[in-house]
Design an enzyme around this catalytic site. Structure first.
Site, PDB file in Angstrom:
ATOM      1  N   LYS A  11     -16.701  59.640   0.369  1.00  0.00           N
ATOM      2  CA  LYS A  11     -16.209  59.043   1.627  1.00  0.00           C
ATOM      3  C   LYS A  11     -16.478  57.546   1.639  1.00  0.00           C
ATOM      4  O   LYS A  11     -17.348  57.046   0.891  1.00  0.00           O
ATOM      5  CB  LYS A  11     -16.859  59.686   2.856  1.00  0.00           C
ATOM      6  CG  LYS A  11     -18.396  59.574   2.946  1.00  0.00           C
ATOM      7  CD  LYS A  11     -18.921  58.266   3.536  1.00  0.00           C
ATOM      8  CE  LYS A  11     -20.433  58.172   3.517  1.00  0.00           C
ATOM      9  NZ  LYS A  11     -21.013  56.871   3.726  1.00  0.00           N
ATOM     10  N   ASP A 138     -25.119  63.420   6.386  1.00  0.00           N
ATOM     11  CA  ASP A 138     -23.702  63.339   5.999  1.00  0.00           C
ATOM     12  C   ASP A 138     -23.132  64.683   5.540  1.00  0.00           C
ATOM     13  O   ASP A 138     -21.928  64.810   5.334  1.00  0.00           O
ATOM     14  CB  ASP A 138     -23.511  62.335   4.846  1.00  0.00           C
ATOM     15  CG  ASP A 138     -23.625  60.887   5.299  1.00  0.00           C
ATOM     16  OD1 ASP A 138     -23.618  60.645   6.527  1.00  0.00           O
ATOM     17  OD2 ASP A 138     -23.726  60.008   4.426  1.00  0.00           O
TER      18      ASP A 138
END
Ligand code: ATP
Length: 293
Positions: A11, A138
């Protein structure tokens, strides 16, 4: 023996704000997470090692012992579901390590998804996100990926229309940055906070120019202060036609957004010539079907 193959996507953050520090030491964040088309491949198989967990990685910078987040994810599922099945996890690593791209978190999420389908555990995405939260802030995002507003300590996730139709140039200098070190050194007084709500609006409008204008990351103040090369890499990106260039997460990877594919190709070459970055990858964003509009 049974086996499953999972992709673990990286990401970038299209916006990263820190709102404050909680009493338990965690930071309250408000971030836009965007999956990019770069992934590790994990093969998870059963029938090995008499009930233990073993790890094999293609990158010597990644531990092949119980400290690997993928190992910890496997251990967590085995404890949660009282499993005794032996598991072997083979990680083909392509996401740069300690880069601010959630490589370890994404591997952990892939293991949670993979064991769930391999052993038919029937856990919902929400259940996997709850488990993932125990491994890192995350990990819940990495269970589903796409484009999300991430709040709380990272576990409150709201889908946002993803950025699409752009090229993303990733460049990581030859340093690794510890996320903990960056947060420990963050001085919130005096930092410029990005406007995350404006960023959500730009994304919902599908306006890539506006997305680039609204990019901001409070952690740049810490990491660039220590590693000025990050600013130099941003400059190469913008001088070569990036609409926006920013550090991802706690760094040191810089990503540039290009509307024009040819400029992106030229920026890739200039980045190589500059010798500022060790890992240089030209890719795009990766969205889920429900992120597309
Ligand atoms: P984030 O963006 O979530 O802060 P990151 O991309 O900055 O993460 P990682 O690549 O996850 O950082 O690596 C951080 C450290 O975690 C590495 O130095 C490595 O020793 C350790 N690690 C444990 N498991 C893994 C894994 N599966 N892949 C990569 N690193 C791992």
């Amino acid at each position: 023996m049974k086996a499953v193959v999972e992709k673990a996507y990286a990401k970038v953050n299209l916006g990263l704000d820190v709102l404050g520090r909680r009493d338990d030491g965690y930071h309250e964040v408000k971030m836009i997470m965007q999956t990019v088309d770069l992934y590790d491949t994990l093969e998870i198989s059963t029938g090995f090692n008499e009930g233990g967990i073993t790890i094999e990685t293609s990158d010597e910078a990644v531990p092949d012992d119980p400290t690997n987040l993928a190992y910890r994810a496997a251990e967590l599922v085995r404890n949660e579901y009282d499993l005794v099945t032996g598991l072997h996890i083979k990680i083909d690593k392509r996401i740069p390590v300690a880069a601010g791209m959630a490589g370890g978190s994404s591997d952990a999420a892939a293991v949670l998804r993979g064991i769930n389908s391999l052993l038919g555990l029937g856990a919902s995405d929400n259940k996997l996100k709850d488990l993932g939260k125990k491994l890192g802030a995350d990990v819940p995002f990495c269970i589903s990926g796409g484009c999300m507003l991430s709040e709380g300590i990272g576990e409150i996730l709201t889908p946002v229309r993803g950025l699409s139709g752009v090229k993303v140039l990733l460049a990581k200098p030859a340093i690794g940055v510890s996320t903990k070190w960056v947060y420990d050194n963050l001085e919130l007084a005096g930092v410029t906070h990005p406007d995350i709500d404006a960023q959500i609006k730009a994304l919902e409008n599908g306006d890539a120019y506006d997305v680039c204008r609204n990019m901001g990351n409070v952690l740049e103040s810490v990491t660039i202060g220590r590693y000025p090369v990050i600013e130099d890499i941003k400059k190469v990106m913008t001088e070569n036609g990036a609409e926006g260039a920013m550090m991802s997460g706690s760094g040191p990877t810089v990503f540039g957004i290009f509307k024009d594919g040819e400029k992106a190709d030229m920026a890739y070459e200039s980045m190589k010539e500059s010798r500022l970055a060790k890992d240089i990858i030209l890719t795009g964003t990766y969205n889920r079907p429900d992120n597309m509009e």
